[in-house]
Write a protein that holds these residues in place. Sequence first.
Motif, short mmCIF file in Angstrom:
data_model
loop_
_atom_site.label_atom_id
_atom_site.label_comp_id
_atom_site.label_asym_id
_atom_site.label_seq_id
_atom_site.Cartn_x
_atom_site.Cartn_y
_atom_site.Cartn_z
N ASN A 132 -8.91 1.51 4.29
CA ASN A 132 -7.74 1.62 5.16
C ASN A 132 -7.01 0.28 5.31
N LEU A 133 -7.78 -0.79 5.41
CA LEU A 133 -7.16 -2.11 5.52
C LEU A 133 -6.42 -2.48 4.24
N GLU A 134 -6.99 -2.14 3.08
CA GLU A 134 -6.29 -2.37 1.82
C GLU A 134 -4.98 -1.58 1.77
N LEU A 135 -5.04 -0.32 2.21
CA LEU A 135 -3.84 0.51 2.21
C LEU A 135 -2.79 -0.01 3.19
N ALA A 136 -3.24 -0.47 4.35
CA ALA A 136 -2.30 -1.02 5.32
C ALA A 136 -1.59 -2.23 4.75
N GLU A 137 -2.32 -3.11 4.06
CA GLU A 137 -1.69 -4.28 3.44
C GLU A 137 -0.66 -3.84 2.41
N ALA A 138 -0.99 -2.82 1.63
CA ALA A 138 -0.04 -2.32 0.63
C ALA A 138 1.20 -1.74 1.30
N LEU A 139 1.01 -1.04 2.41
CA LEU A 139 2.15 -0.46 3.13
C LEU A 139 3.02 -1.55 3.73
N TRP A 140 2.41 -2.56 4.32
CA TRP A 140 3.20 -3.66 4.89
C TRP A 140 4.00 -4.40 3.81
N ALA A 141 3.43 -4.51 2.63
CA ALA A 141 4.09 -5.26 1.56
C ALA A 141 5.13 -4.44 0.81
N LYS A 142 5.13 -3.13 0.99
CA LYS A 142 5.97 -2.25 0.17
C LYS A 142 7.45 -2.39 0.52
N ALA A 143 8.26 -2.63 -0.48
CA ALA A 143 9.72 -2.56 -0.34
C ALA A 143 10.19 -1.16 -0.73
N PRO A 147 7.06 1.38 -6.16
CA PRO A 147 6.41 2.68 -6.35
C PRO A 147 5.73 3.17 -5.07
N ALA A 148 5.56 4.47 -4.96
CA ALA A 148 4.93 5.07 -3.78
C ALA A 148 3.52 4.53 -3.58
N VAL A 149 3.11 4.44 -2.33
CA VAL A 149 1.72 4.11 -1.99
C VAL A 149 0.97 5.41 -1.80
N GLU A 150 -0.03 5.63 -2.63
CA GLU A 150 -0.84 6.85 -2.58
C GLU A 150 -2.03 6.63 -1.65
N ILE A 151 -2.24 7.56 -0.73
CA ILE A 151 -3.32 7.45 0.25
C ILE A 151 -4.29 8.60 0.03
N HIS A 156 -7.96 10.72 5.47
CA HIS A 156 -6.60 10.19 5.47
C HIS A 156 -5.94 10.41 4.11
N GLN A 157 -4.85 11.15 4.13
CA GLN A 157 -4.15 11.50 2.90
C GLN A 157 -2.66 11.23 3.08
N GLY A 158 -1.94 11.06 1.96
CA GLY A 158 -0.50 10.91 2.05
C GLY A 158 0.10 10.18 0.87
N ARG A 159 1.43 10.11 0.87
CA ARG A 159 2.17 9.42 -0.20
C ARG A 159 3.44 8.84 0.43
N VAL A 160 3.53 7.54 0.53
CA VAL A 160 4.65 6.89 1.20
C VAL A 160 5.67 6.45 0.16
#
Length: 365
Positions: A132-143, A147-151, A156-160
Motif C-alpha cells: 500500500n505504501l508503494e502504491l501511495a508513492e506511485a499515486l502521489w508521483a503520478k501526473a 500511465p494508469a496506476v493499477e491497484i 484493495h483494488q482499482g485503476r487510477v
Amino acid sequence: MRFSVFLNARTMRPEDDRQLMKDLEAHALRAGNLGFSAIFMPDHHFNGYMPVASDSFIFAAYLAAKMPQMHFGFSVVSVPLHHPVRFAERINILDQLTDGKLLVGIGSGTTPEEMIGFGVNYKDAGAISDRNLELAEALWAKAMEDPAVEIDNGPHQGRVLQRIAPAAYSPRHARLMPVAMKETSARRAAVNGWPAFIPAFTPPKIGGTEPFVHVKKYFDAYHAMLTEAGHPGDTVAAALDWTTHTYQCVHVAESDDQAREELEVILRGYQAALEREAEFNARAESNSENKKTDRTPNALTEDWIGTWCLYGSPETVIGHLQPYKDLGIGNVLCGTTTGPLTEERLRLGNQTLDLLARHVMPALG
C-alpha cells in the motif's frame, strides 16, 4: 525538546461517545493554549478505544480549523486498513489544510479484530502495508498524462487514470513517520529524511523496566542511517526535531506519591477497558490467519508501567526525560487521557497538561 499530546481515551458505552468527542476537543484546545507542539491521534475501529479514531483525519481537520498554529499527527495509521487512494487523498487534504504541519505515523496494525472488519488477514498485514505504501508513492508521483496506476493488493483494488486531487502542499507529500523497530522501517524514514517513532521495547516482550536501553538502541540505528543518507543538514535537523518517543500514559502531580496513587487509579480503569475488549479480540483470533504472536502485559504490572508510563512530580519527570533529550529525542508524545474518559479522568489529564506546561516544558523545551 517538543511536547505533544496523544488523544488516546476510551468509552465503555456507545452513549458516551459524543461526550468523549466534546471532552477531547476541550482538552486539545487547552493543550494548544498551553504551548504544546502537536496533537496526535490513533487509528482504531469497532471498539471503545478512541471512537472518533474511526476516522481521525476528520477530527484532525475539525481541530485544525480551531488551532491553525498546531501540528497534527497520527500514531499510527494502520496502513492495511486504508485503500491507497483514500490514504493518499486524505493526507493531501490535511497537508493543505494545515499548511504542511502534518506528521503521518504509519504501521501495519496490531489488532486482528480491526483487520477482519476490513477483509484483511492479520498474517498478511505487513505485506499489504508495504505494498500500500508503494502504491501511495506511485499515486502521489503520478501526473495526469502518466500511465494508469493499477491497484491489486488484498482487498484493495482499482485503476487510477488521472491523478490524486488535491495536490500535496509539501514537496512530494506530507511527512510519513515509520516506527523504527524493523530495519526496513527505520531505513524508509532515514532515506526519505522523515522523523521516526522510537520504541521502548524489543519484541516479543512488550514491556520491561529498562526502556531507555531499547530507545537508545533504536535511536542510534535510525540516527546512523539518517546521517549516512547524505541529506542536507536542515533535512536531518528537521527529522530529528520530530523524532518521537511515546508514553501511553503520562501523569504529573505535585508529589511522586500523589502521582503514583492517581496513576494506579487511571490504570485500573484502563485495564478494565482492555478486559472488556478482550472477548471480541478472542473471537477475531479464532483461526490461524488472525492469531497474534505477542501479548501485552497487564497495565498494573511494573513491566507495563516501566515501558509505557511517565509519572511523578515535575522534578521527577524532568530528571527522567533529561537522558532522552541528551540522546536526541526531539518530541515526547504524552498520552494524557489514557483509559475511560470520565469526568475525574479528564480532570487528571488537565492537571498533567498544566504541570507539564508550567514546569517540565520550560526546563526541557
